[in-house]
Design an enzyme around this catalytic site. Sequence first.
Site, PDB file in Angstrom:
ATOM      1  N   PRO A  93       0.799  -1.232   0.000  1.00 46.95           N
ATOM      2  CG  PRO A  93      -1.008  -1.610   1.447  1.00 46.95           C
ATOM      3  CD  PRO A  93       0.312  -2.204   1.003  1.00 46.95           C
ATOM      4  CB  CYS A  94       0.852   4.023  -2.408  1.00 45.60           C
ATOM      5  SG  CYS A  94       1.441   2.915  -3.704  1.00 45.60           S
TER       6      CYS A  94
END
Length: 459
Positions: A93-94
């Site tokens: 996840p960013c």
Amino acid sequence: MRAPEHEQQLEVVEICAGAGGQTLGLERAGFRHRLAVELDANAARTLRHNLHRFLGYSEKKAEETVKEGDVADPNVWNPDEHKGVDLLAGGVPCPPFSSAGRQLGAGDERDLFAWAVELCGRMQPKALLLENVRGLSANRFTGYRQYVLDRLRDQGYIAEWRLLQASDYGVSQLRPRFVLVALRPEYAEYFSWPDKHTEQPPSVGELLKDLMASNGWDKDQVDKWVMGADRIAPTIVGGSKKHGGADLGPTRAKRAWADLGVDAMGVNDVPPPAGWTPDENKPGPKLTTRMVARIQGWDDIFLDDSDASSNPPVDDREFLWSFTGRKTSVYRQIGNAFPPPVAKAVGVAIRDALLQVGEQKPLVEREDPVLDPVYRLLTRSTRPLTVEQLMDKLSKEGTPMEQPEVERHLNHLGRDFSLTVATRSNGTPAYMLEGINAFVGQKDHQRHTLFALNRAKIS
């Protein structure tokens, strides 16, 4: 139409696989998926569908290959069953690192980067590939990146970060991705980052002309729009489930799209029909998800010499990768992906290293890089250090820093690590770094509670 066949010599386990941007690129690079794990139900369905329809997996094999659920949940899959796999890859996840968010880093329940590094140590693949947003390359996360490199070194890997621009690999988009590659030393000496393409990617107008004209929009209007859309696109923003629907990004991105004659306030179901004209206050038509996918590098993919015999002529191009779910979900799947051409380029470089193709390179300069000397000093010290002591040691090691810079490093480290502050008898604070705050597999970590609470909004 099926993807062209390659001699599949290597296997990959992919975590946080999304809708398959990295999946497709790695398959094109010569990796076969042993497993792909994805949280989002629509993205997992997209993966299964395309593994079967496009990549030639049997329906049963596609079903077995894609595991749906929290990648850190031991009930979803067992990493020990895949020890020694050729490649462990993922787009964790960013949002924890995104400049569009709060950059909580290790304090964000969605952060899985440190966990993925520990997973690498557990699975012992020959190579590791992780990609994320450019925000992870910022000064804010220098200590976090140093931690990652040091942990991988301790696990027997040589690792390197690189900021890659998607436009350098044929993608018509300003999409920087921060990529980590780690390999065992016997393979690392054969690894080189992929060369940039010598030709510029097509402009948005050139890329999308046939799609814009496909629903009857007048030729003169299409040609006029193409002339105005004369640059590559700004970064496609998939976004988080916590925020908004299918639009093309924040205010600055919307202005960039407007300069290209695109209405970025949403995504349309179909291209503009015959006689269509924009509203008075609109810069032009909206894109469709198919157009967004082409900008992302998904449509008409890899029309290069190696694949030309297996692709249709340009005039007969078809949309090859299909997505499941409603429009907002489809847009998010596309926008959050690692562009397939970039994944392919990095995948080929890793494949060649694992097959020990090419010239061997000395590894001396890559074995123990120092990104954050303050972090390195604190982790090697057995006692708390004051700012003055840190400055003195930094100067002796050839990396002098002024007090404000040291204090900035300490402030950043305190957000991602357990930074203990002891007060000396004269009132001077001294600092000791104990461990990272991130989830790395702890059963009692706050990540579990927050993840369960926010799961419907995590993407």
